[in-house]
Design a protein around this motif. Sequence first.
Motif, mmCIF file in Angstrom:
data_model
loop_
_atom_site.group_PDB
_atom_site.id
_atom_site.type_symbol
_atom_site.label_atom_id
_atom_site.label_comp_id
_atom_site.label_asym_id
_atom_site.label_seq_id
_atom_site.Cartn_x
_atom_site.Cartn_y
_atom_site.Cartn_z
ATOM 1 N N THR A 138 -4.003 0.228 -2.727
ATOM 2 C CA THR A 138 -3.518 -1.096 -2.341
ATOM 3 C C THR A 138 -3.159 -1.853 -3.615
ATOM 4 O O THR A 138 -3.918 -1.839 -4.592
ATOM 5 C CB THR A 138 -4.580 -1.878 -1.560
ATOM 6 N N ALA B 218 -8.674 -2.502 2.478
ATOM 7 C CA ALA B 218 -8.330 -1.278 1.751
ATOM 8 C C ALA B 218 -9.431 -0.231 1.908
ATOM 9 O O ALA B 218 -9.147 0.960 2.096
ATOM 10 C CB ALA B 218 -8.108 -1.598 0.279
ATOM 11 N N ALA C 133 0.846 -1.187 0.000
ATOM 12 C CA ALA C 133 0.000 0.000 0.000
ATOM 13 C C ALA C 133 0.878 1.231 0.000
ATOM 14 O O ALA C 133 1.913 1.279 0.687
ATOM 15 C CB ALA C 133 -0.926 0.008 1.213
#
Length: 314
Positions: A250, A278, A245
């Motif tokens: 991500t 995410a 990330a």
Amino acid sequence: MPATLLRSIDELRAVQTEWDALWRRDPRATPFQSPAWLLNWWDRFGGGDVAAVAVRDNDTLTGLTPLYVLRDEDSGESLGMLIGTGISDYLDALGHFDPAPLAGFDCMLWDLQSLRPDSPILTASLDGYSAIDEDQEPCPLLDLRGELGSSHFRKKLRYLHRLAAREGNVSFESATRASLDEYLEALFALHAARWKLRGLPGVLADSTTQDFHRAVAASFLDSGTLRMYAMRIDTRIAAIFYGFAHHTTTYYYLGGYAPDLDRISPGTLIVAHAVEQAQREGHTTFDFLRGAEEYKYSWGATDRINRKRQWIRT
């Protein structure tokens, strides 16, 4: 802002702290442009002559483009590439890019791959060279701000969760320093098992590549960049998600799952967990990276096409 060439890996390492700071503040940067990724790549796969373009504004590093050149002593041919070429899904300049110092560097062909369409490299010109641009592979992107997949796909996910629960207690875990080695060994084994069914070793089979990912994963864990999840059924690891990330994205780099559990699609379930994580982090994009595999589009992902630029000496 003057641009200069860093001509050795030692010179490149000397700016590692500044490089890391530039990587963190550049909104276009990806994990593959970080010093943690590229210096570890060089240590295991690199060779030839370093030719990294550094741009400074007074004493501040405002641009870095790590390149290198391979030479064939017999033929006299030379090929320049971005450091990280091959196993990196995106490569590019960080911050400002000025190719001028490359014009005086002895290289017949610069082959710059895995560039996103908005790369500053694609709009630059290099004196003494002609440019050729080509499309490369798609990188499907999922916008996390909208509804994910079709109603049928979401229904299928709920069904898979119920199916998995019949196998035992299902849990999802995030990598820690204590569990990282276990997760990596599971990733290597599960990835190999899946590729073995096709009669192939897979991209993680050799010890050098495994050593690279051990080093990168440990560094990314410390910096908060690693996103590595395990799906367990009771105590058994059924699937691994290995990703990263940076900023609000991500990235799904690789995964592995137990082939004998294919009926419950643990690969789909571990990706679903990563997507949910995410969203919880407030990320806006889930990047599936290179490859047009069908499962990526079932989530509603759309393609971004990587580009390649070649500069050929005239």
